[in-house]
Each structure stands twice: as structure tokens, then as C-alpha cells.
Design an enzyme around this catalytic site. Sequence first.
Site, short mmCIF file in Angstrom:
data_model
loop_
_atom_site.label_atom_id
_atom_site.label_comp_id
_atom_site.label_asym_id
_atom_site.label_seq_id
_atom_site.Cartn_x
_atom_site.Cartn_y
_atom_site.Cartn_z
N ASP A 232 19.45 -10.63 2.23
CA ASP A 232 18.42 -9.79 2.84
C ASP A 232 17.13 -9.90 2.02
O ASP A 232 17.07 -9.49 0.86
CB ASP A 232 18.90 -8.33 2.89
CG ASP A 232 17.97 -7.44 3.72
OD1 ASP A 232 16.85 -7.89 4.03
OD2 ASP A 232 18.37 -6.32 4.05
N HIS B 174 29.48 -13.65 -5.59
CA HIS B 174 30.38 -13.10 -4.58
C HIS B 174 30.31 -13.92 -3.30
O HIS B 174 31.33 -14.28 -2.70
CB HIS B 174 29.99 -11.65 -4.32
CG HIS B 174 30.86 -10.93 -3.34
ND1 HIS B 174 31.80 -10.01 -3.72
CD2 HIS B 174 30.93 -10.99 -1.99
CE1 HIS B 174 32.43 -9.54 -2.64
NE2 HIS B 174 31.89 -10.12 -1.58
N GLU B 175 29.07 -14.25 -2.86
CA GLU B 175 28.91 -15.00 -1.61
C GLU B 175 29.46 -16.42 -1.72
O GLU B 175 30.04 -16.95 -0.76
CB GLU B 175 27.43 -15.04 -1.23
CG GLU B 175 26.77 -13.70 -1.07
CD GLU B 175 27.49 -12.80 -0.08
OE1 GLU B 175 28.11 -13.31 0.88
OE2 GLU B 175 27.46 -11.58 -0.28
N HIS C 25 33.09 -16.32 -0.94
CA HIS C 25 33.41 -16.29 0.48
C HIS C 25 33.21 -17.66 1.13
O HIS C 25 34.02 -18.11 1.94
CB HIS C 25 32.52 -15.28 1.19
CG HIS C 25 32.98 -13.87 1.04
ND1 HIS C 25 34.24 -13.44 1.38
CD2 HIS C 25 32.35 -12.77 0.56
CE1 HIS C 25 34.36 -12.15 1.15
NE2 HIS C 25 33.23 -11.72 0.62
N HIS D 147 38.08 -10.56 0.45
CA HIS D 147 37.87 -9.53 -0.56
C HIS D 147 39.12 -9.29 -1.39
O HIS D 147 40.24 -9.44 -0.92
CB HIS D 147 37.44 -8.23 0.11
CG HIS D 147 36.03 -8.23 0.55
ND1 HIS D 147 35.57 -7.53 1.64
CD2 HIS D 147 34.94 -8.88 0.06
CE1 HIS D 147 34.28 -7.73 1.79
NE2 HIS D 147 33.87 -8.54 0.84
N MET E 249 35.14 -10.70 -6.36
CA MET E 249 35.36 -10.63 -4.92
C MET E 249 35.68 -9.22 -4.43
O MET E 249 36.10 -9.04 -3.28
CB MET E 249 36.47 -11.60 -4.51
CG MET E 249 36.11 -13.06 -4.71
SD MET E 249 34.47 -13.51 -4.07
CE MET E 249 34.66 -13.15 -2.34
N ASP F 46 25.83 -24.79 -37.76
CA ASP F 46 24.39 -25.03 -37.84
C ASP F 46 23.59 -23.87 -37.27
O ASP F 46 22.49 -23.58 -37.75
CB ASP F 46 24.02 -26.30 -37.06
CG ASP F 46 24.67 -27.55 -37.63
OD1 ASP F 46 24.87 -27.59 -38.87
OD2 ASP F 46 24.98 -28.48 -36.87
N ASP G 13 19.17 -26.46 -35.42
CA ASP G 13 18.97 -25.65 -36.61
C ASP G 13 19.06 -24.16 -36.32
O ASP G 13 19.55 -23.38 -37.15
CB ASP G 13 17.59 -25.93 -37.22
CG ASP G 13 17.49 -27.32 -37.83
OD1 ASP G 13 18.54 -27.87 -38.21
OD2 ASP G 13 16.37 -27.86 -37.90
#
Length: 491
Positions: free
Chosen positions: A208, A229-230, A233, A239, A247, A303, A348
Site C-alpha cells: 500500500d 512476510h510477503e 507467501h 500463515h 509468517m 582485526d 582494520d
Amino acid sequence: MMRAPRLLSSAFVLHLILFVHSLPVPEGKASARHKASASWLQKPHLYSLKKRGRSSHPQDTLKDVSQTKEVHVEGAPPENSTEFWNRPRCGVPDYPRQKSGTFVGRQRQKRFVLFGGRWDKTDLTYKIVRFPRQMSKDKVRSILREASQVWSDVTPLTFTEVSHGRADIIIDFTRYWHGDSLPFDGPGGILAHAFFPRTHREGDIHFDYDETWTVGNDLGTDLLQVAAHEFGHVLGLQHSLVPGAVMSPFYSFTYPLQLSEDDKQGIQYLYGSRHPPTPPVSTEMFSNEILTTAPDACQTDFDAVSMIRGELFFFKSRYVWRIRDGRLQTGYPALASRHWQGIPDRVDAAFEDQSGNIWFFQGGSYWVFDAGRQITGPAPVQHLGLPVSDVQAALMWGQGKAQKVYVFKSGRYWRFIPEENRVDTVHPRSMHEWRGVPSNIDGAFQDLHGYVHFLRGKQYWKYDPMDQTVLEGYPRVIGMDFFSCPVSKYR
């Protein structure tokens, strides 16, 4: 009912995608799937009607509570918990009655849930059609790379962004009615949706446009959390009922982003696990002996060290060790160039600035990376106002606007301001101000609790910024505390 303030809640819902048989198929030819509507930024006349019937949170629960009672998952809230089921949630049927992705009968129910489809290849491409207004295109690209990487880190999957031609995954930031019969509803409520493999719009991910997209804070909707999350899917996962899983149908802001064991089992059920590459054998010869590749973390000094996106990275020669939640991650040590292509063979010092960029120092030069993309370097450290090269450590310390970068060398330090690319004064200060810390150090980092750790050799000192002194009982051994090395190695 009063609507809860959105910025303070962690239960905002990701509106994703219904099963294909429950979706009306858009009219028109399939080839028009990715064409942008000329009026996509306009508010549709049906919007007020759609909003009029909404409850306190603009997200409908499309699944009746009674449908879930035939499946009980160990550790889940009871099915008759009104508070649990009345929370705002995504409209996807979370626990399909089909056998796909589950054990049936008396066998143990799997926690993760599959849609039933998967890609028939592991090398996937994606294309970004439009971008949100709150971030630069480069920042969005780096976030989406990171979101896809949480899945590729544990599977054979690879994701490559393309800008032209066809792509497997199409990513778009769009508004209201946008051609797939799943309109967005302006700020709040529905955040994003995605389409499963082997459906009529497989590979589509829509966000959106009207959300306040952010990254790394809870002052809006975190794009990294939603995008990960998308991607789940679009790869075939439904889910999860496990709280805190990527999820999970409920939006939450958690850093660092990481897959739960349930997410990992689900995606590996579909695509298998990733086998870490065998480290290459060095052909460098000294005194007729072939040097092995990565040093032993229990026996070496380091290092550099840095906290990056909430995870701890130790650097030695060309290699990096990655520690998350106190555990060394699978596949490490690995070549540092695996994360940052173009990084020098030896580092370094390193630190992550407030905007999420990662700085590396080596010799008289420095490099800056945005996630895995190099944006600066090699460039002379003199451009930063530093009067020295071969710095020993760099530390991001403090909170909020009070955060500053401290650059250390030979018992002295300078305060550096990354946003302005300058030091606050060319005159160094003495390390004696850090009570109990040795003058010469190899690395430094601030942990998630605010303590500062200084490394020298195989030991480290833990500094309390409140008391402004090293804690009692230090120094301690790096290998024992960070890499679980046995005490016998240090006798």
C-alpha cells in the site's frame, strides 16, 4: 469502539491473498497483469462506501472462529479465547483443511502451513515497478534484497533484481483499486498482499503506497518486516500460528529480523536446505607450508568487530564470523566478500551508522556499504578529517541524536560525525578517559544493552557507560564467551 493508535500497537495486520478459487478473476487479458493504471494515485469514488462498513480496525476477519477448532497446535492460545481470535488479522484462511503441508490422523500436526504450490526452480528474478515516497530507490532496493535473503540464507533459492524484461516476482507500491480485486484502504489497515505460486497472478507482491514506510524503527510500518512476510507467501507459505514467526498473520516490529524455526522448517519443506559452500583452500605458500583458510576462532585475535543490524560480526583476514542471539550462525566463518563485494581483504575497523550504512577502514582508506552494495570507496581517510591512517577500532556509541563514532589508534581517539563526514576536532583525546580499558585495542562495539566491549588480543573488556569504568571480572576470553570454546584450549 475507539481505534487503537496505530503507531503504538504491534498487532497491525498484513492483508495478503485469498486462495485463488475464492478470488474474482479480473477482467481483461492476462498480459495486462503488470500494466499500471493511469489513475492509480486517484481516490476511487467507492472508497467511502467501503470504509463505511468497517469496524474499529479497517481489517475484516473473513474466517469464522468455528473453522479453526478442528486443528489445535501445541503452544497456541485456546480456540475459545475471544481476545485471541478477535484481534485484527489477515483475511487469509490460515489453517486449510486440505492435507497439504500437514500430518493427518494421530500423527503430530506440523506448525507451518503450506499453500500447496511451489516454484519449479530455485533461481528467481524480481522487478520493482514503483517505489514508496519516504525512501530513496537505493534504500528500497537494499531492504528488498535483505528481505529475500532471509529465505535464501536457509535454502538453495537465489533472488536477482532485474530492471528490464520479464521477472518471476513483480513488486509494486500502489493505491486503492489496482486491478486485482483486493483494493488497499489508505493509511493503516491493509498493508500488503502477495500471490502464491501456481495461481493466476503468481509472483505479484503489492504494498500500500499510502503507508508510512520506514526501516529499523517503530515510527511507521517497517518495510523489511512486511517484505520478508510477503516473500514467504510468494514462495508458497501460508500463515503460521507460532507467535513471533515471520509468517505470523499479525504485524509486529522486531529487530534483528530473523526466521523462526517454524519459518525455516516450512520453507525447507518446500525447497530443501542450503548446504554451506566448502571454504576455498589457500594456495599461498610460506616456508613450503600451505596455509589453511579461516583461522580458528578459539585461538586467534580479531582485526575488527561490529554490531550490524543487531548481529555481531567478527573480522579476521578475509573472513567474518556472524553471531545472532549469542550463537554462531551456520555456514560461518565465511568470506566477508560474500556479504560485501569489494570489501578489502583485511579490515582494520568497522561500524554501522545511524542510517544503516556500514563503514570499513583499512590502511589509509575507507569504504561505505548500503547493505551489500558499495556506495563509497576506496577513499582516503583524510577526506573525513582524520589525521591518521591504520586506525585500530571504530565504535558507534550513544543513543539517538547523542550517538557519535569514536575512532581509536595508539592510545588516542577522535570523535567522528558520519552525517557530516568530519571529526569534531582534529586534536585527539586520551584513552585514559575510558577507565580500565587498555590503550591499544583491536576492536570495539556497543552491545544491545548499552555496554561497550573493547577487544585486544584474545581478551575483551566490558565497559559500563553509567559508571564509566570496566566491570569487575574483566578481561575475559573472547573465544570462551562468544564462540563457546572449551576452557582446555586456554590452559
